[in-house]
Write a protein that holds these residues in place. Structure first.
Motif, PDB file in Angstrom:
ATOM      1  N   LEU A 199       0.826  -1.214   0.000  1.00 45.55           N
ATOM      2  CA  LEU A 199       0.000   0.000   0.000  1.00 45.55           C
ATOM      3  C   LEU A 199       0.856   1.258   0.000  1.00 45.55           C
ATOM      4  CD1 LEU A 199      -2.666  -1.179   2.589  1.00 45.55           C
ATOM      5  CD2 LEU A 199      -3.065  -0.796   0.146  1.00 45.55           C
ATOM      6  N   TYR A 200       1.912   1.255   0.802  1.00 44.38           N
ATOM      7  CA  TYR A 200       2.786   2.433   0.888  1.00 44.38           C
ATOM      8  C   TYR A 200       3.442   2.732  -0.458  1.00 44.38           C
ATOM      9  CZ  TYR A 200       6.901   5.244   2.043  1.00 44.38           C
ATOM     10  OH  TYR A 200       7.880   6.218   2.064  1.00 44.38           O
ATOM     11  N   ASP A 201       4.043   1.705  -1.064  1.00 45.56           N
ATOM     12  CA  ASP A 201       4.718   1.923  -2.350  1.00 45.56           C
ATOM     13  C   ASP A 201       3.729   2.191  -3.483  1.00 45.56           C
ATOM     14  OD1 ASP A 201       7.164   1.711  -1.212  1.00 45.56           O
ATOM     15  OD2 ASP A 201       7.807  -0.088  -2.280  1.00 45.56           O
ATOM     16  N   PHE A 202       2.533   1.620  -3.402  1.00 40.75           N
ATOM     17  CA  PHE A 202       1.504   1.883  -4.399  1.00 40.75           C
ATOM     18  C   PHE A 202       1.173   3.373  -4.458  1.00 40.75           C
ATOM     19  CE2 PHE A 202      -2.916   2.405  -5.751  1.00 40.75           C
ATOM     20  CZ  PHE A 202      -2.977   1.615  -6.887  1.00 40.75           C
ATOM     21  N   VAL A 203       1.234   4.028  -3.303  1.00 46.14           N
ATOM     22  CA  VAL A 203       0.939   5.465  -3.236  1.00 46.14           C
ATOM     23  C   VAL A 203       2.184   6.302  -3.486  1.00 46.14           C
ATOM     24  CG1 VAL A 203       0.200   7.364  -1.734  1.00 46.14           C
ATOM     25  CG2 VAL A 203      -1.012   5.172  -1.676  1.00 46.14           C
ATOM     26  N   THR A 231      -6.155  10.307  -8.041  1.00 44.62           N
ATOM     27  CA  THR A 231      -4.879   9.750  -7.560  1.00 44.62           C
ATOM     28  C   THR A 231      -4.711  10.040  -6.069  1.00 44.62           C
ATOM     29  OG1 THR A 231      -3.669  11.752  -8.214  1.00 44.62           O
ATOM     30  CG2 THR A 231      -3.765   9.950  -9.810  1.00 44.62           C
ATOM     31  N   PHE A 232      -5.237  11.164  -5.611  1.00 43.50           N
ATOM     32  CA  PHE A 232      -5.139  11.532  -4.194  1.00 43.50           C
ATOM     33  C   PHE A 232      -6.241  10.881  -3.356  1.00 43.50           C
ATOM     34  CE2 PHE A 232      -3.070  14.931  -6.582  1.00 43.50           C
ATOM     35  CZ  PHE A 232      -1.858  15.011  -5.925  1.00 43.50           C
ATOM     36  N   ILE A 233      -7.412  10.733  -3.930  1.00 39.94           N
ATOM     37  CA  ILE A 233      -8.504  10.062  -3.209  1.00 39.94           C
ATOM     38  C   ILE A 233      -8.152   8.584  -2.991  1.00 39.94           C
ATOM     39  CG2 ILE A 233     -10.926   9.356  -3.347  1.00 39.94           C
ATOM     40  CD1 ILE A 233     -11.463  11.961  -4.905  1.00 39.94           C
ATOM     41  N   ILE A 234      -7.555   7.953  -4.002  1.00 39.80           N
ATOM     42  CA  ILE A 234      -7.121   6.556  -3.857  1.00 39.80           C
ATOM     43  C   ILE A 234      -6.030   6.451  -2.792  1.00 39.80           C
ATOM     44  CG2 ILE A 234      -5.915   4.676  -5.041  1.00 39.80           C
ATOM     45  CD1 ILE A 234      -7.533   5.435  -7.557  1.00 39.80           C
ATOM     46  N   ALA A 235      -5.156   7.454  -2.702  1.00 40.50           N
ATOM     47  CA  ALA A 235      -4.138   7.473  -1.640  1.00 40.50           C
ATOM     48  C   ALA A 235      -4.797   7.463  -0.266  1.00 40.50           C
ATOM     49  CB  ALA A 235      -3.241   8.701  -1.787  1.00 40.50           C
ATOM     50  N   ALA A 236      -5.904   8.218  -0.126  1.00 38.51           N
ATOM     51  CA  ALA A 236      -6.649   8.246   1.140  1.00 38.51           C
ATOM     52  C   ALA A 236      -7.244   6.872   1.464  1.00 38.51           C
ATOM     53  CB  ALA A 236      -7.751   9.301   1.074  1.00 38.51           C
ATOM     54  N   ILE A 237      -7.768   6.193   0.445  1.00 38.09           N
ATOM     55  CA  ILE A 237      -8.323   4.845   0.637  1.00 38.09           C
ATOM     56  C   ILE A 237      -7.222   3.875   1.075  1.00 38.09           C
ATOM     57  CG2 ILE A 237      -9.423   2.895  -0.528  1.00 38.09           C
ATOM     58  CD1 ILE A 237     -10.796   4.997  -2.369  1.00 38.09           C
ATOM     59  N   CYS A 238      -6.057   3.989   0.458  1.00 42.53           N
ATOM     60  CA  CYS A 238      -4.915   3.153   0.849  1.00 42.53           C
ATOM     61  C   CYS A 238      -4.496   3.438   2.286  1.00 42.53           C
ATOM     62  CB  CYS A 238      -3.734   3.384  -0.097  1.00 42.53           C
ATOM     63  SG  CYS A 238      -3.961   2.717  -1.760  1.00 42.53           S
ATOM     64  N   GLY A 239      -4.623   4.705   2.707  1.00 42.33           N
ATOM     65  CA  GLY A 239      -4.298   5.074   4.079  1.00 42.33           C
ATOM     66  C   GLY A 239      -5.164   4.344   5.092  1.00 42.33           C
ATOM     67  N   VAL A 240      -6.469   4.284   4.829  1.00 36.41           N
ATOM     68  CA  VAL A 240      -7.401   3.577   5.727  1.00 36.41           C
ATOM     69  C   VAL A 240      -7.060   2.079   5.776  1.00 36.41           C
ATOM     70  CG1 VAL A 240      -9.800   2.919   6.106  1.00 36.41           C
ATOM     71  CG2 VAL A 240      -9.261   5.222   5.324  1.00 36.41           C
ATOM     72  N   THR A 241      -6.829   1.491   4.609  1.00 38.44           N
ATOM     73  CA  THR A 241      -6.491   0.068   4.542  1.00 38.44           C
ATOM     74  C   THR A 241      -5.178  -0.210   5.276  1.00 38.44           C
ATOM     75  OG1 THR A 241      -7.514   0.062   2.345  1.00 38.44           O
ATOM     76  CG2 THR A 241      -6.271  -1.897   2.985  1.00 38.44           C
ATOM     77  N   GLY A 242      -4.213   0.696   5.114  1.00 44.41           N
ATOM     78  CA  GLY A 242      -2.923   0.551   5.786  1.00 44.41           C
ATOM     79  C   GLY A 242      -3.053   0.560   7.302  1.00 44.41           C
ATOM     80  N   ILE A 243      -3.928   1.416   7.825  1.00 40.46           N
ATOM     81  CA  ILE A 243      -4.159   1.479   9.277  1.00 40.46           C
ATOM     82  C   ILE A 243      -4.675   0.129   9.783  1.00 40.46           C
ATOM     83  CG2 ILE A 243      -5.595   2.517  11.083  1.00 40.46           C
ATOM     84  CD1 ILE A 243      -5.511   5.123   9.435  1.00 40.46           C
ATOM     85  N   LEU A 244      -5.626  -0.451   9.064  1.00 39.26           N
ATOM     86  CA  LEU A 244      -6.230  -1.726   9.485  1.00 39.26           C
ATOM     87  C   LEU A 244      -5.215  -2.867   9.438  1.00 39.26           C
ATOM     88  CD1 LEU A 244      -9.684  -1.430   7.643  1.00 39.26           C
ATOM     89  CD2 LEU A 244      -9.239  -1.137  10.093  1.00 39.26           C
TER      90      LEU A 244
END
Length: 505
Positions: free
Chosen positions: A283-287, A436-449
């Motif tokens: 997730l981190y590298d994807f963003v 591209t930024f909204i998807i980064a936010a979605i990845c952020g939520v997934t990363g937290i979990l």
């Protein structure tokens, strides 16, 4: 644990025993040669740990430079070859480093566990030098522009294998050396010699570009990009000599398993942790990677006039804003904990990704504000997953498989980077740049979990403790094999009072 697991009965087998209280009669030693060399070897082993930490920093700064080299090169190639440097060609050249990195991380991760940290580090350094040299001299047959870009693709692929290999080789060595010398400050020291220098690579690449551009002028752009590529050859050369002189780390010399590695038992023990480190890194590298590679293109589109120097100056500001996150992560990793700091960083993706994404059309009209928020999003990434993923991956696994599991985690991350880079342009074209930024936010939520449920917190835990638990786990499950690095046993014996060497006739 009082002793290593049962060993094979091969003749003349060297075995490392962790029980320093073992009866002296049962462990005959070659006293004379050891005592004769003990002073010199002891000093060499002690200095080698510090050299390993420093060499990791100098080696990884070349990785950071190579990771960010294409940021401004993409802008230059688009200017020089507007018809030939299409989005597909740009993606291919940029992704070559990532594909090579994935191969390097897996292969060198195995290499540094099975053969040794030193051999892995020397190999990666040579590969970066070779790939960067080919890239600097790249040409197409008969002046073919497409031939030039294919040559660059191959060169970046070779460089990528070296760059990818640096992750497990340098990071595992640095964590083990820091554990030996500065246990309580292992986390901050590790971050400063890994993610900090990797992050400095971005501003460094842009600064070098600006200096060369100012010296050569915009009418000599072919010279500009070749000089920038050429400087990428010099950086790994600065550490080559020191890596040839270093020793394998003490933890590796005592705990290596070079043959009959029980990978199924490794998976059974670490499957949950692997989901955490692999998933979070993906997730981190994807963003972060596509946002790094294409940030110059994004800024160029925002400032409208497309001026290369102006784009580079805003890019430098963006990189500078992202750097403080590294220091904040280093400060928080001990008192706040590795896992909590990582979740805090992922939450920055959520906050700043949504701010930029939802207000994209308005915020891009104010360039300084856009760059500041963009930089803060990247700074959050540096503070959390950027700092913590390497640290957690180096701390969570036992020494015999640390390089393999670290390399696998980083390779899954680079796979995310490759997918993110491949998907970046289609997302912009089909959904709009704000997505591209909204998807980064979605990845952020997934990363937290993923971090909360799967990533362990090894704050303050001695790496040797996990090694002992791992060896006991192997013994309890019936594994029999050799433990220890045979080649460095004598050096290990004189540089530490903890181990003992047994020779079985």
């Amino acid at each position: 644990m009082s002793s290593a697991p049962q060993k094979t009965a091969d003749a003349n087998l060297a075995v490392v025993d962790y029980d320093s209280k073992q009866d002296a009669k049962s462990t005959p030693r070659k006293e004379a040669p050891v005592k004769a060399q003990s002073g010199a070897l002891s000093r060499k082993a002690s200095l080698s740990a510090y050299m390993t930490i420093a060499a990791a920093a100098f080696g990884l700064i070349s990785d950071g430079y190579q990771n960010n080299l294409m940021t401004m090169s993409n802008v230059v190639f688009k200017k020089l070859y507007p018809n030939d440097y299409t989005s597909s060609v740009s993606t291919r050249v940029s992704n070559a480093l990532l594909v090579g990195a994935v191969l390097g991380q897996v292969a060198v991760g195995l290499l540094c566990d099975r053969i040794g940290r030193k051999a892995a580090l020397v190999t990666t350094t040579l590969l970066i030098i070779i790939g960067a040299t080919i890239g600097t001299a790249a040409h197409g047959a008969h002046g073919s522009v497409q031939g030039l870009f294919w040559c660059l693709t191959i060169a970046r692929g070779i460089t990528g294998v070296g760059v990818g290999g640096e992750y497990p080789a340098s990071s595992t060595s640095a964590s083990e050396a820091a554990n030996e010398k500065v246990l309580k400050q292992r986390g901050p020291v590790f971050i400063m010699v890994t993610n900090f220098v990797l992050s400095v690579g971005g501003p460094l690449a842009v600064s070098v570009f600006l200096i060369v551009l100012s010296a050569a002028g915009e009418e000599h752009l072919p010279t500009v990009w070749r000089v920038c590529f050429g400087i990428g050859v010099l950086l790994p050369l600065t550490v080559f000599y020191f890596r040839m002189r270093m020793l394998n780390t003490l933890l590796f010399r005592k705990g290596a398993i070079k043959r009959r590695v029980p990978y199924w038992l490794v998976i059974k023990r670490y499957w949950k942790t692997l989901i955490g480190t692999c998933g979070a890194w993906f997730l981190y590298d994807f963003v972060t990677f596509p946002n790094g590679v294409f940030s110059g293109t994004i800024i160029s589109s925002v400032i409208h006039n497309g001026d290369i120097k102006s784009t580079a100056e805003w890019q430098l500001l963006l990189g500078a804003i992202a750097l403080p996150g590294v220091f904040i992560g280093a400060l928080l990793c001990n008192p706040f904990g590795r896992r909590n700091t990582m979740m805090l960083g992922f939450s920055g993706y959520l906050v700043f990704g949504l701010i930029i994404g939802l207000a994209y059309d308005k915020i891009t009209k104010i360039i300084p504000l856009f760059v500041i928020f963009y930089g803060l999003m990247q700074s959050s990434g540096n503070m959390g997953p950027g700092d913590m993923l390497g640290l957690v991956s180096a701390e969570s696994y036992a020494t015999p498989v640390r390089g393999t599991c670290y390399g696998l985690s980083a390779a899954i991350g680079k796979t995310g980077a490759a997918i993110g880079t491949q998907a970046f342009t289609p997302i912009q074209n089909n959904l709009g740049k704000k997505w591209t930024f909204i998807i980064a936010a979605i990845c952020g939520v997934t990363g937290i979990l993923i971090t909360y449920f799967f990533v362990p917190d090894m704050t303050g835990v001695d790496l040797a403790d996990e090694d002992e638990k791992f060896l006991q786990y192997l013994a309890d499950n019936g594994w029999e094999g050799e433990v220890g690095d045979d080649e460095d046993l004598i050096e290990d014996d004189v540089s530490s009072d903890e181990g003992s060497i047994e020779k079985k006739a």
